[in-house]
Structures are given as structure tokens and as C-alpha cells.
Design an enzyme around this catalytic site. Structure first.
Site, mmCIF file in Angstrom:
data_model
loop_
_atom_site.group_PDB
_atom_site.id
_atom_site.type_symbol
_atom_site.label_atom_id
_atom_site.label_comp_id
_atom_site.label_asym_id
_atom_site.label_seq_id
_atom_site.Cartn_x
_atom_site.Cartn_y
_atom_site.Cartn_z
ATOM 1 N N SER A 185 0.748 -1.158 0.093
ATOM 2 C CA SER A 185 0.078 -0.011 -0.230
ATOM 3 C C SER A 185 0.920 1.102 -0.028
ATOM 4 C CB SER A 185 -1.164 -0.147 1.274
ATOM 5 O OG SER A 185 -2.022 0.906 1.077
ATOM 6 N N ASP A 271 -9.578 -4.244 -5.750
ATOM 7 C CA ASP A 271 -9.153 -3.448 -4.545
ATOM 8 C C ASP A 271 -9.756 -1.998 -4.720
ATOM 9 O OD1 ASP A 271 -7.508 -1.585 -2.975
ATOM 10 O OD2 ASP A 271 -5.704 -2.476 -3.672
ATOM 11 N N HIS A 301 -7.840 -4.765 -1.022
ATOM 12 C CA HIS A 301 -6.757 -4.394 -0.741
ATOM 13 C C HIS A 301 -5.986 -5.266 0.024
ATOM 14 C CE1 HIS A 301 -4.164 -0.855 -0.874
ATOM 15 N NE2 HIS A 301 -4.010 -0.696 0.381
#
Length: 322
Positions: A185, A271, A301
Site C-alpha cells: 500500500s 481493490d 486491498h
């Protein structure tokens, strides 16, 4: 959770035209030169009392980052291992810090050293002392200092990440020629930035954030990109283009163009936080010839969760980085 973006056959070829700012390289050369000129020592103190780990040695590290300010990190190594060891420099996801050493045992269990870098202002151990000044949406970090590239929050955080790679040369038992940058991320976006700004042996950006800001702000229904949309909603049209002009100095697509190290990306096709098209925008602009995308078709995610670690370990072994 449904697909959040274009189908895979379109994503594979998604390569938007995104010119870098004309002074992009000068901006980052100057930024890093100024940080390095500040100097400062890398300090490592063994952790012996609070974390009773029998198979791992842990050091509490401070290294000079932005403006020479000390940045916290953990250095974990397999206990008794003979160096120099390959080292995974790990960057953390949004709103997180380095946490505790017990949060980071995978890489040492696999025979690597690991330098876990705190995120200034997000973790508990590295304050963002330059946080004041300029406009900011009421929450988060995405709009902190967005009035100019000079003031933007990620200028400071990305500088910290590059200086973490610099610090490897001054830490015991680590192989400077086998530095791997990794993170998921926000950590994935920082991984791409570090790979584009300094020499590393490999990059492992997992479901990376901080890529293709404009598209992300336009289509995201969840997560930190919404901070940008909320800020621009309240500040109307006159700040839209200046905001994206600032963000262009920090977009993973532009760092990816400048990176040459072998890279293993990952993407979750469901995601909602880092849309797949933004990940492919960086991947398809990546400058290194050895680039691989791991696709998790039904992942959000979280990407491949534990399975992604196995994929990364196998990929590194195939390239002799073990």
C-alpha cells in the site's frame, strides 16, 4: 466485493500518457543532496529486555532522514547468522509505524536481515516536525502541505526512505549490494519511489499506493485518496490543477520510469483503495526490463495476504537474492 476497475485484458495494456514535471530530476537531486549534506550518525542499540526473541537479534536504530532529523527503525537479523546478509528495507502502510519487532518476523525467519522504517508523523517514534504551514484537509496526510512540492508531506517521507537505504552501508552485517526495498500500500508506493531514486538490488511493491493520483482521486470509493477529493471539493476549482501539479512530483508513475532494479509488483483486481489501473500505470511505465506482476483476481486491498510472501521469496531466490 465486485471488480472495482477495468477488466484485466484492458489493465495489462494500460499505460497513460503522464509527462513528468520538467524539473522532476532536479527537484529530487536537490532534495536528497540537502538531506545528505545535513549529515548525522546512524545509531543502533541492541534490544534485550522488552522483546525476548530467541532466534532473532533486534537493534533499535536511528538514522538521519529529512533535514538530518532522526528516523526510527528496527533492524532484525537471524541470531548467529554470518554476514553480510541481504537486507529487506521495509516501508509501512498508511497511518502505521514500525510497530514492534514481533510484528516483523518473516524475513529474518527466511534468512534475511530486515530494516523496518518508521513513517514520520504516522508511527509513534518519528515526529513530523515540519507539519505546520500550508493548507491541509482536516484529516490524514494526503493534503499536508499540498500548496507546493517544497512543503508537501511526502517530500519528507520519501527522503526518509532513501536515507534508510543509505543507512544500510553503516549498519553491521548487511550487504549493500543486496538491498531489497519492499512494502504494501503506502509502503508499496514508497518502495517504487526508493527504487527510482537510489540503487537497490530489487523492489517488491505490493498493491502500491501513491500512483496515478488523478485517476485514483476520481474513481476511489474508499481509502486515503478520498482525502484529495474531499479537499478539492471544498476548495473548488481554483486549487485543482495546482494540487495535481504538486502531486506530480510524488507520483509513483514518474519514479517507476526511473527505476531499473528487478521488480515484483502485486495487484488485487477487487481493490477499492488502490485501483488496479493505478498499479498498472506504474508497472507499465517501470524502467527495468525484469518486472513481474502478481495478479490476485478476487483480492481486495489485502492482495495475496500470506500467499504473496511465498511468491516474493521464490522470486528472490530465482534471482540469487537469498
Amino acid at each position: 466485493m465486485p471488480l472495482t476497475d477495468a477488466p484485466l485484458d484492458e489493465l495489462i495494456d494500460y499505460r497513460p500518457e503522464m509527462p513528468s514535471p520538467q524539473d522532476f530530476d532536479d527537484f529530487w537531486d536537490r532534495t536528497l543532496a540537502e538531506a545528505r549534506a545535513r549529515g548525522g550518525a546512524v545509531k543502533a542499540e541492541p534490544v534485550t529486555e522488552r522483546h525476548l526473541l530467541r532466534t532473532v537479534e533486534v537493534d533499535d536504530v536511528r538514522f538521519p532522514g529529512w533535514n538530518g532529523e532522526p528516523v526510527a527503525a528496527w533492524l532484525l537479523r537471524p541470531r548467529g547468522a554470518e554476514g553480510p546478509l541481504p537486507v529487506v528495507v521495509t516501508f509501512i502502510g498508511y497511518s502505521g509505524g514500525r510497530g514492534l519487532p514481533t510484528d516483523h518476523l518473516l524475513w529474518s525467519a527466511a534468512g534475511y536481515a530486515q530494516l523496518v522504517v518508521d513513517s514520520r508523523g504516522q508511527g509513534h517514534d518519528t515526529p513530523d516536525r515540519d507539519a505546520g504551514g500550508g493548507p491541509q484537509w482536516a484529516k490524514g496526510f494526503m493534503t499536508r502541505g499540498i500548496d507546493s512540492p517544497e512543503n508537501y508531506y511526502y517530500r519528507r517521507l520519501i527522503t526518509d526512505c532513501v536515507r534508510a537505504v543509505d543507512a544500510v552501508a553503516e549498519l553491521p552485517g548487511l550487504d549493500r549490494d543486496r538491498v531489497i526495498v519492499a512494502g504494501g500500500s503506502q509502503g508499496g508506493g514508497l518502495t517504487i519511489a526508493a527504487a527510482g531514486l537510489t540503487r537497490v538490488a530489487a523492489a517488491l511493491p505490493d498493491v502500491p499506493f501513491l500512483c496515478h493520483f488523478r485517476r485514483a482521486a476520481e474513481i476511489c470509493g474508499e481509502g486515503p485518496y478520498q482525502e484529495l477529493a474531499e479537499y478539492l471539493r471544498w476548495h473548488s476549482r481554483h486549487r485543482v490543477e495546482p494540487a495535481f501539479a504538486t502531486l506530480s512530483y510524488f507520483d509513483g508513475v514518474h519514479f517507476a520510469r526511473r527505476a531499473t532494479a528487478p521488480a515484483l509488483f502485486s495487484v488485487g483486481l477487487m481493490d477499492p483503495i488502490c485501483p488496479p489501473s493505478t498499479v498498472y500505470a506504474a508497472f507499465n511505465h517501470y524502467g527495468g526490463e525484469d518486472r513481474t506482476m502478481t495478479v490476485w483476481p478476487f483480492a481486495d486491498h489485502g492482495g495475496g495476504h500470506g500467499s504473496n510472501a511465498v511468491t516474493q521469496l521464490e522470486w528472490l531466490r530465482e534471482r540469487g537474492l537469498r
